[in-house]
Motif scaffolding. Structure first.
Motif, short mmCIF file in Angstrom:
data_model
loop_
_atom_site.label_atom_id
_atom_site.label_comp_id
_atom_site.label_asym_id
_atom_site.label_seq_id
_atom_site.Cartn_x
_atom_site.Cartn_y
_atom_site.Cartn_z
N LEU A 277 0.83 -1.18 0.00
CA LEU A 277 0.00 0.00 0.00
C LEU A 277 0.88 1.25 0.00
CD1 LEU A 277 -2.74 -0.99 2.55
CD2 LEU A 277 -3.02 -0.71 0.11
N LYS A 278 0.37 2.28 -0.61
CA LYS A 278 1.10 3.53 -0.72
C LYS A 278 1.23 4.20 0.65
CE LYS A 278 1.14 7.52 -3.73
NZ LYS A 278 0.44 8.23 -4.78
N TYR A 279 2.38 4.77 0.91
CA TYR A 279 2.66 5.51 2.14
C TYR A 279 2.59 4.65 3.39
CZ TYR A 279 1.83 9.34 -1.08
OH TYR A 279 1.87 10.18 -2.16
N THR A 280 3.12 3.45 3.32
CA THR A 280 3.16 2.59 4.50
C THR A 280 4.23 3.08 5.46
OG1 THR A 280 2.41 0.69 3.24
CG2 THR A 280 3.52 0.23 5.31
N ARG A 281 3.83 3.30 6.70
CA ARG A 281 4.76 3.79 7.72
C ARG A 281 5.40 2.63 8.49
NH1 ARG A 281 3.67 8.51 12.22
NH2 ARG A 281 5.86 8.96 12.50
N SER A 282 4.63 1.58 8.74
CA SER A 282 5.14 0.41 9.45
C SER A 282 4.29 -0.79 9.07
CB SER A 282 5.08 0.64 10.96
OG SER A 282 5.53 -0.50 11.67
N PHE A 283 4.90 -1.97 9.09
CA PHE A 283 4.13 -3.18 8.83
C PHE A 283 4.78 -4.36 9.53
CE2 PHE A 283 7.37 -3.28 5.62
CZ PHE A 283 7.70 -4.62 5.49
N SER A 284 3.98 -5.41 9.74
CA SER A 284 4.48 -6.63 10.34
C SER A 284 3.67 -7.81 9.81
CB SER A 284 4.33 -6.56 11.87
OG SER A 284 4.79 -7.76 12.46
N MET A 285 4.35 -8.89 9.45
CA MET A 285 3.66 -10.08 8.98
C MET A 285 3.36 -10.99 10.15
SD MET A 285 4.49 -12.79 5.97
CE MET A 285 3.90 -11.67 4.72
N HIS A 286 2.13 -11.50 10.19
CA HIS A 286 1.72 -12.44 11.22
C HIS A 286 2.57 -13.70 11.10
CE1 HIS A 286 -0.87 -15.28 13.37
NE2 HIS A 286 -1.33 -14.21 14.00
N PRO A 287 2.88 -14.36 12.21
CA PRO A 287 3.71 -15.57 12.14
C PRO A 287 3.17 -16.68 11.22
CG PRO A 287 3.56 -14.83 14.40
CD PRO A 287 2.62 -13.98 13.59
N ASN A 288 1.84 -16.74 11.02
CA ASN A 288 1.29 -17.77 10.12
C ASN A 288 1.31 -17.34 8.66
OD1 ASN A 288 -0.95 -16.13 9.67
ND2 ASN A 288 -2.32 -17.34 10.94
N LYS A 289 1.79 -16.13 8.40
CA LYS A 289 1.94 -15.59 7.03
C LYS A 289 0.62 -15.34 6.31
CE LYS A 289 6.56 -16.46 6.84
NZ LYS A 289 7.03 -16.14 8.16
N ARG A 290 -0.49 -15.28 7.04
CA ARG A 290 -1.80 -15.04 6.41
C ARG A 290 -2.25 -13.59 6.48
NH1 ARG A 290 -4.47 -20.02 9.42
NH2 ARG A 290 -3.33 -21.68 8.37
N LYS A 291 -1.65 -12.81 7.39
CA LYS A 291 -2.05 -11.41 7.57
C LYS A 291 -0.82 -10.53 7.67
CE LYS A 291 -6.24 -12.15 10.29
NZ LYS A 291 -6.98 -11.74 11.48
N ILE A 292 -1.01 -9.28 7.26
CA ILE A 292 0.00 -8.24 7.48
C ILE A 292 -0.71 -7.07 8.16
CG2 ILE A 292 1.58 -6.61 6.42
CD1 ILE A 292 1.90 -8.54 4.10
N ALA A 293 -0.14 -6.61 9.27
CA ALA A 293 -0.65 -5.42 9.94
C ALA A 293 0.08 -4.22 9.35
CB ALA A 293 -0.40 -5.50 11.43
N LEU A 294 -0.68 -3.17 8.99
CA LEU A 294 -0.12 -1.99 8.32
C LEU A 294 -0.52 -0.72 9.04
CD1 LEU A 294 -1.35 -2.92 4.77
CD2 LEU A 294 1.03 -2.91 5.45
N ILE A 295 0.42 0.21 9.11
CA ILE A 295 0.11 1.59 9.50
C ILE A 295 0.44 2.42 8.27
CG2 ILE A 295 0.69 3.53 10.97
CD1 ILE A 295 1.55 1.49 13.08
N THR A 296 -0.54 3.12 7.76
CA THR A 296 -0.33 3.94 6.57
C THR A 296 -0.41 5.41 6.92
OG1 THR A 296 -2.67 3.79 6.02
CG2 THR A 296 -1.21 2.20 4.98
N GLN A 297 0.39 6.18 6.24
CA GLN A 297 0.48 7.63 6.43
C GLN A 297 0.69 7.96 7.90
OE1 GLN A 297 -3.08 8.86 4.45
NE2 GLN A 297 -2.12 8.81 2.46
N TRP A 298 0.14 9.03 8.39
CA TRP A 298 0.29 9.44 9.77
C TRP A 298 -1.08 9.45 10.42
CZ3 TRP A 298 3.83 10.03 6.21
CH2 TRP A 298 5.15 9.91 6.59
N THR A 299 -1.63 8.24 10.59
CA THR A 299 -2.97 8.09 11.14
C THR A 299 -2.93 7.27 12.41
OG1 THR A 299 -3.48 6.02 10.01
CG2 THR A 299 -3.91 8.04 8.78
#
Length: 75
Positions: A1-23
């Motif tokens: 996604l555009k303007y991703t500030r931080s992300f982390s992949m879940h250990p099971n590799k099915r989800k990614i948590a994203l923080i976008t822009q400054w929200t």
């Protein structure tokens, strides 16, 4: 996604948590459907980072003002 500030992949590799822009939103991106499945608005100001616990049962994020948010993750 555009303007991703931080992300982390879940250990099971099915989800990614994203923080976008400054929200205060954390978005959960589902790898199978290639779409945002969940969105959390913590209303604590701009978030800086996000991560999952090693077992994937919890997630955490922090805000610019030093607040830490922990929550249970639905897998």
């Amino acid at each position: 996604l555009k303007y991703t500030r931080s992300f982390s992949m879940h250990p099971n590799k099915r989800k990614i948590a994203l923080i976008t822009q400054w929200t205060s939103h954390v978005k959960m991106f589902d790898m199978a459907s290639q779409s945002i499945q969940e969105k959390y608005d913590w209303k604590v100001g701009p978030l800086t980072c996000v991560d999952f616990s090693h077992d994937g049962l919890m997630a955490a994020c922090s805000s610019e003002n030093g607040q830490l948010i922990l929550w249970d993750v639905d897998v």
